[in-house]
Design a protein around this motif. Structure first.
Motif, mmCIF file in Angstrom:
data_model
loop_
_atom_site.group_PDB
_atom_site.id
_atom_site.type_symbol
_atom_site.label_atom_id
_atom_site.label_comp_id
_atom_site.label_asym_id
_atom_site.label_seq_id
_atom_site.Cartn_x
_atom_site.Cartn_y
_atom_site.Cartn_z
ATOM 1 N N GLU A 180 -36.464 1.220 -15.711
ATOM 2 C CA GLU A 180 -35.372 2.127 -15.401
ATOM 3 C C GLU A 180 -35.502 2.654 -13.984
ATOM 4 O O GLU A 180 -36.600 2.683 -13.410
ATOM 5 N N ARG A 181 -34.355 3.048 -13.460
ATOM 6 C CA ARG A 181 -34.301 3.688 -12.139
ATOM 7 C C ARG A 181 -34.995 2.840 -11.075
ATOM 8 O O ARG A 181 -34.701 1.664 -10.939
ATOM 9 N N HIS A 182 -35.954 3.421 -10.346
ATOM 10 C CA HIS A 182 -36.516 2.766 -9.177
ATOM 11 C C HIS A 182 -37.569 1.717 -9.512
ATOM 12 O O HIS A 182 -37.974 0.952 -8.641
ATOM 13 N N ALA A 183 -38.023 1.687 -10.753
ATOM 14 C CA ALA A 183 -39.091 0.760 -11.142
ATOM 15 C C ALA A 183 -38.518 -0.600 -11.548
ATOM 16 O O ALA A 183 -37.377 -0.714 -11.989
ATOM 17 N N GLY A 184 -39.355 -1.631 -11.399
ATOM 18 C CA GLY A 184 -39.017 -2.937 -11.940
ATOM 19 C C GLY A 184 -37.900 -3.670 -11.234
ATOM 20 O O GLY A 184 -37.186 -4.469 -11.847
ATOM 21 N N GLY A 231 -40.980 -6.197 -8.527
ATOM 22 C CA GLY A 231 -41.333 -4.839 -8.914
ATOM 23 C C GLY A 231 -41.335 -3.853 -7.769
ATOM 24 O O GLY A 231 -41.330 -2.638 -7.981
ATOM 25 N N ASP A 232 -41.345 -4.372 -6.538
ATOM 26 C CA ASP A 232 -41.385 -3.522 -5.344
ATOM 27 C C ASP A 232 -40.032 -3.486 -4.645
ATOM 28 O O ASP A 232 -39.936 -3.124 -3.475
ATOM 29 N N GLY A 233 -38.984 -3.862 -5.366
ATOM 30 C CA GLY A 233 -37.681 -4.015 -4.747
ATOM 31 C C GLY A 233 -37.096 -2.737 -4.184
ATOM 32 O O GLY A 233 -36.410 -2.764 -3.161
ATOM 33 N N TRP A 234 -37.381 -1.593 -4.840
ATOM 34 C CA TRP A 234 -36.800 -0.348 -4.350
ATOM 35 C C TRP A 234 -37.328 -0.004 -2.961
ATOM 36 O O TRP A 234 -36.558 0.378 -2.083
ATOM 37 N N ARG A 235 -38.627 -0.154 -2.749
ATOM 38 C CA ARG A 235 -39.204 0.156 -1.436
ATOM 39 C C ARG A 235 -38.644 -0.781 -0.367
ATOM 40 O O ARG A 235 -38.303 -0.341 0.733
ATOM 41 N N VAL A 236 -38.524 -2.057 -0.691
ATOM 42 C CA VAL A 236 -37.983 -3.024 0.265
ATOM 43 C C VAL A 236 -36.531 -2.690 0.585
ATOM 44 O O VAL A 236 -36.115 -2.708 1.745
ATOM 45 N N ALA A 237 -35.744 -2.367 -0.448
ATOM 46 C CA ALA A 237 -34.328 -2.061 -0.237
ATOM 47 C C ALA A 237 -34.151 -0.805 0.598
ATOM 48 O O ALA A 237 -33.299 -0.759 1.493
ATOM 49 N N MET A 238 -34.933 0.230 0.332
ATOM 50 C CA MET A 238 -34.793 1.475 1.082
ATOM 51 C C MET A 238 -35.199 1.293 2.540
ATOM 52 O O MET A 238 -34.574 1.861 3.450
ATOM 53 N N ALA A 239 -36.224 0.501 2.788
ATOM 54 C CA ALA A 239 -36.605 0.215 4.173
ATOM 55 C C ALA A 239 -35.491 -0.549 4.876
ATOM 56 O O ALA A 239 -35.185 -0.294 6.050
ATOM 57 N N SER A 240 -34.853 -1.475 4.160
ATOM 58 C CA SER A 240 -33.746 -2.240 4.738
ATOM 59 C C SER A 240 -32.573 -1.334 5.073
ATOM 60 O O SER A 240 -31.969 -1.449 6.152
ATOM 61 N N LEU A 241 -32.228 -0.415 4.162
ATOM 62 C CA LEU A 241 -31.118 0.497 4.409
ATOM 63 C C LEU A 241 -31.412 1.433 5.575
ATOM 64 O O LEU A 241 -30.503 1.831 6.310
ATOM 65 N N ALA A 242 -32.678 1.790 5.756
ATOM 66 C CA ALA A 242 -33.036 2.624 6.903
ATOM 67 C C ALA A 242 -32.751 1.893 8.209
ATOM 68 O O ALA A 242 -32.253 2.483 9.174
ATOM 69 N N PHE A 243 -33.025 0.584 8.242
ATOM 70 C CA PHE A 243 -32.676 -0.215 9.421
ATOM 71 C C PHE A 243 -31.161 -0.207 9.624
ATOM 72 O O PHE A 243 -30.661 -0.076 10.742
ATOM 73 N N GLU A 244 -30.402 -0.352 8.511
ATOM 74 C CA GLU A 244 -28.941 -0.456 8.591
ATOM 75 C C GLU A 244 -28.314 0.809 9.151
ATOM 76 O O GLU A 244 -27.421 0.758 9.997
ATOM 77 N N ARG A 245 -28.766 1.970 8.692
ATOM 78 C CA ARG A 245 -28.079 3.220 9.010
ATOM 79 C C ARG A 245 -28.254 3.648 10.454
ATOM 80 O O ARG A 245 -27.525 4.523 10.926
ATOM 81 N N VAL A 246 -29.221 3.078 11.164
ATOM 82 C CA VAL A 246 -29.404 3.458 12.566
ATOM 83 C C VAL A 246 -28.957 2.337 13.497
ATOM 84 O O VAL A 246 -29.233 2.377 14.682
#
Length: 383
Positions: A180-184, A231-246
């Motif tokens: 659920e949520r950010h895991a898995g 299983g680490d997809g949330w961290r990868v996605a959030m790092a990617s979005l940080a690149f996008e927003r700037v």
């Protein structure tokens, strides 16, 4: 922070501006508002930028970049955004997909994907949002079930820009049953021509077709498509979005539109002149907020809430400028950009129609404010 661009950077700006002014037609307001040939024109211009070493200039040299300053990339972002993004959707590959692959990708993934992004001849799509998981991305339900040396993907993604002609996509899906949520979660770099992937256009009142839903029905994605680790997809996605927003200098287009409004006879009224002056001051604030984020990156720091703050300033500025256009032009502010009655080649009209979407796309306003509250101000999350 030194806020003056160097002589070399201003020379680059002049060369880039000359290229865009010579190649873009008078009625250019982006690839979605013109004949089909404008897509080919976009790819042609992007390839020329790549040949001149401009496209991925801040990337490391081993991946097709020049190791240039982030400030030189700011010049590129300001000019391309002001000119209604002649790179089309390829800015995604340069701004965040490429950097995410550089950071998390395997050697094979880097060899496969980065050269084409750097050459300016490939389109990617972002496959994150779902019908029930937009702003609350962690609620996503698309499944990537591991089986042997592959994942079987089922689900639907929505609001996918460029999905109808993208060759590859960055997919966020749930790979662990019962999670659920950010895991898995897992991020997959997928071939959009894979059997079982169907792209469906979504009609909107915003002009030419732009958005799509993407349906996955037992699509087989090889295990070597994983970016990072399962299983680490949330961290990868959030790092990617940080690149996008700037990576988008939205203030540059707002400033351009304010200049066009200022030249119109209808803007001679004192109250309109006051509103334009106030908005120009706001544009400078948005610019400086964006520069703060760039300065952090240049010093090797990782922006968190600062990128969200810059985005909030930029998208709310667009809506203020749009409101001024409404007062200056009345109903004509939202006519089709190719209508013979459109002013300034349709740029004001296109800007005004799209401005309301800024606080929804690429991270809703409320989500960005939550990030600022929690990470910037240290406030507790209450729900």
């Amino acid at each position: 922070m030194d806020l003056d661009f160097s002589e070399e950077q201003e020379q680059f700006r002049a060369e880039l501006r000359a290229l865009l002014e010579s190649r873009l037609p008078d009625d250019w307001v982006g690839i979605f508002h013109g004949p089909d040939e404008y897509l080919d024109l976009s790819f042609s211009i992007t390839r020329e930028m790549a040949e001149r070493g401009w496209l991925t200039q801040t990337w490391p040299e081993e991946y097709g970049g020049r190791g240039a300053s982030n400030w030189r990339q700011v010049v590129l972002q300001e000019e391309t955004w002001a000119y209604f993004e002649p790179r089309g959707g390829q800015y995604m590959g340069v701004n965040w997909i490429g950097p995410a692959i550089i950071r998390f990708g395997t050697d094979e993934q880097k060899m496969r994907f980065l050269p084409r992004i750097a050459a300016g001849d490939v389109q990617w799509a972002q496959l994150f949002s779902e019908p029930g998981a937009g702003s609350d991305l962690a609620a996503l339900r698309t499944k990537a079930t591991p089986t042997g040396d592959a994942f079987i993907v089922n689900g639907e993604k929505i609001w996918t820009s460029y999905g109808d002609y993208a060759e590859y996509g960055v997919l966020l899906a749930r790979c662990e049953a019962g999670s659920e949520r950010h895991a898995g979660l897992v991020v997959l770099l997928i071939d959009m021509s894979t059997p079982g992937i169907e792209v469906k256009p979504i009609a909107t009142p915003l002009g030419k077709h732009k958005l799509n839903s993407v349906v996955f029905t037992d699509a087989v994605i090889p295990a070597d498509a994983v970016l990072g680790a399962p299983g680490d997809g949330w961290r990868v996605a959030m790092a990617s979005l940080a690149f996008e927003r700037v990576g988008v200098a939205r203030y540059a287009r707002s400033t351009r539109i304010l200049g066009e409004l200022e030249r119109l006879p209808e803007a001679d009224r004192p109250e309109i002149q006051r509103d334009i002056a106030t908005a120009l001051a706001g544009a400078r604030v948005a610019e400086l907020m964006s520069y703060l984020v760039v300065d952090m990156k240049e010093r090797g720091e990782v922006p968190t809430w600062q990128g969200s703050a810059a985005r909030v300033h930029n998208v709310t500025l667009e809506q203020r400028v749009s409101a001024i256009a409404d007062r200056v032009l009345g109903p004509m502010a939202i006519v089709d950009s190719h209508d013979t009655a459109a002013v300034e080649g349709g740029e004001i009209e296109d800007f005004t129609r799209l401005a309301p979407t800024g606080t929804v796309t690429a991270g809703a306003y409320e989500i960005q404010m939550g990030i600022i509250a929690q990470r910037g101000l240290g406030l507790e999350r209450i729900r």
